[in-house]
Write a protein that holds these residues in place. Structure first.
Motif, mmCIF file in Angstrom:
data_model
loop_
_atom_site.group_PDB
_atom_site.id
_atom_site.type_symbol
_atom_site.label_atom_id
_atom_site.label_comp_id
_atom_site.label_asym_id
_atom_site.label_seq_id
_atom_site.Cartn_x
_atom_site.Cartn_y
_atom_site.Cartn_z
ATOM 1 N N CYS A 172 0.859 -1.085 0.048
ATOM 2 C CA CYS A 172 0.089 -0.033 0.013
ATOM 3 C C CYS A 172 0.926 1.124 0.024
ATOM 4 C CB CYS A 172 -0.908 0.012 1.298
ATOM 5 S SG CYS A 172 -2.111 -1.352 1.207
ATOM 6 N N LEU A 173 1.906 1.105 0.813
ATOM 7 C CA LEU A 173 2.821 2.350 0.780
ATOM 8 C C LEU A 173 3.370 2.656 -0.337
ATOM 9 C CD1 LEU A 173 4.188 4.559 2.918
ATOM 10 C CD2 LEU A 173 5.883 2.833 3.594
ATOM 11 N N THR A 174 3.836 1.675 -1.059
ATOM 12 C CA THR A 174 4.447 1.948 -2.417
ATOM 13 C C THR A 174 3.617 2.638 -3.501
ATOM 14 O OG1 THR A 174 5.726 -0.419 -2.157
ATOM 15 C CG2 THR A 174 5.305 0.368 -4.554
ATOM 16 N N LEU A 175 2.249 2.281 -3.239
ATOM 17 C CA LEU A 175 1.363 3.010 -4.022
ATOM 18 C C LEU A 175 1.052 4.387 -3.516
ATOM 19 C CD1 LEU A 175 -1.501 0.531 -4.268
ATOM 20 C CD2 LEU A 175 0.180 0.733 -6.052
ATOM 21 N N ASP A 176 1.183 4.670 -2.446
ATOM 22 C CA ASP A 176 1.334 5.974 -2.114
ATOM 23 C C ASP A 176 2.415 6.948 -2.455
ATOM 24 O OD1 ASP A 176 -1.094 5.431 -0.240
ATOM 25 O OD2 ASP A 176 -0.080 5.277 1.429
ATOM 26 N N GLU A 177 3.477 6.422 -1.977
ATOM 27 C CA GLU A 177 4.717 6.956 -2.474
ATOM 28 C C GLU A 177 5.023 7.303 -3.891
ATOM 29 O OE1 GLU A 177 6.771 8.776 -0.169
ATOM 30 O OE2 GLU A 177 4.979 8.281 1.065
ATOM 31 N N ALA A 178 4.525 6.246 -4.913
ATOM 32 C CA ALA A 178 4.534 6.436 -6.296
ATOM 33 C C ALA A 178 3.872 7.575 -6.933
ATOM 34 C CB ALA A 178 3.942 5.308 -6.814
ATOM 35 N N GLN A 179 2.697 8.531 -5.924
ATOM 36 C CA GLN A 179 2.347 9.721 -6.439
ATOM 37 C C GLN A 179 3.199 10.692 -6.319
ATOM 38 O OE1 GLN A 179 -0.947 8.731 -8.164
ATOM 39 N NE2 GLN A 179 -0.207 6.776 -7.405
ATOM 40 N N LEU A 180 4.249 10.625 -5.676
ATOM 41 C CA LEU A 180 4.751 11.927 -5.566
ATOM 42 C C LEU A 180 6.179 12.034 -6.123
ATOM 43 C CD1 LEU A 180 4.801 11.511 -1.512
ATOM 44 C CD2 LEU A 180 3.135 12.669 -2.748
ATOM 45 N N PRO A 181 6.535 13.306 -6.401
ATOM 46 C CA PRO A 181 7.710 13.282 -7.179
ATOM 47 C C PRO A 181 9.232 12.794 -6.690
ATOM 48 C CG PRO A 181 6.936 15.547 -6.317
ATOM 49 C CD PRO A 181 6.080 14.553 -6.007
ATOM 50 N N ASN A 182 9.126 13.045 -5.226
ATOM 51 C CA ASN A 182 10.164 12.440 -4.603
ATOM 52 C C ASN A 182 9.824 11.657 -3.645
ATOM 53 O OD1 ASN A 182 12.965 11.938 -4.055
ATOM 54 N ND2 ASN A 182 13.015 13.515 -2.247
#
Length: 255
Positions: A172-182
């Motif tokens: 789930c965290l991978t999906l969250d962080e994939a939305q961010l530029p960094n």
């Protein structure tokens, strides 16, 4: 990205086993290491001094993940956002309750195993990502999982559930962080079978309550256990890979 050259590592469960071995290996010039463990290690401070590394050790009860996460958020908030080239959280701590069927488990043991093995990593990860969200550093979260998070085992409900939960919250965290530029790179990594106190605990369990005891005895007798030092080297080498985080759930033995 930042032009800084220093690195910061936050490591839980650093007082023994693979966690202590990872702490030793992270104490290198240019590294800042914060450890969270039940006990402060007397051997790490002189190692840090001789290596030219910055070391902070917290004596932390991870059954109170909220307090630990609040402390971490505040500590990170006092650091200059541009100081480090990389910032890494390693959730290594875990707890095995009494090795008995769920029906015979003590409620407090189950609660503590889930708090240390799942709740605290989630809370610490949330605090780490919140406090560093504006840092230009490359950020990583390494969750130390287990094959038992992916394979059911009798009399291990709490430990297996905590590790399975760790795997899935990492997805789930991978999906969250994939939305961010960094966004942070994250992975839940099984480190293999390691010759630690946990293995001693499993081999010493009541065979009537733990049907798999013989298989753990065989691992020891046949020399299939990895030393904590070698396991730490493999895990940290995986952490350093350019493709770290491309697989949110991985096994160091299959890398």
């Amino acid at each position: 990205m930042t032009s800084a050259h220093e690195h910061i590592y936050i490591l839980t469960g650093a007082s023994r086993g693979m966690g202590l071995a990872m702490a030793r290996q992270l104490l290198a010039p240019g590294n800042t290491v914060l450890t969270l463990a039940r006990r402060v290690s007397g051997e790490l401070a002189p190692l840090a001094a001789s290596a030219g590394a910055a070391l902070t050790q917290w004596s932390t009860d991870l059954t109170d993940g909220t307090a630990a996460a609040t402390h971490l958020r505040g500590w990170l908030g006092d650091i200059s956002p541009n100081r480090f080239a990389t910032a890494t959280l390693i959730n290594n701590a875990g707890a095995i309750p009494a090795i008995v069927p769920l029906r015979d488990s003590r409620p407090a043991d189950l609660a503590n195993a889930l708090r240390v093995g799942l709740e605290a990593p989630m809370l610490l990860t949330a605090a780490f990502l919140d406090a560093t969200r504006d840092w230009p550093a490359q950020r990583k979260v390494l969750n130390i999982s287990s094959g038992l998070g992916r394979k059911a085992m009798a009399s291990q409900s709490a430990y297996c559930a905590a590790k399975a939960g760790m795997d899935h919250f990492t997805r789930c965290l991978t999906l969250d962080e994939a939305q961010l530029p960094n966004g942070a790179k994250v992975c839940s990594l099984a480190p293999g079978v390691i010759d630690t106190d946990m293995q001693v605990h499993l081999r010493g369990a009541d065979a009537a309550a733990f049907p798999d005891r013989a298989s753990f005895e065989q691992l020891k007798q046949s020399g299939q256990l990895t030393s904590p030092e070698e396991a730490a080297r493999r895990v940290l080498a995986y952490l350093a890979r350019a493709d770290f985080g491309s697989e949110p759930v991985a096994d160091v033995r299959q890398a």
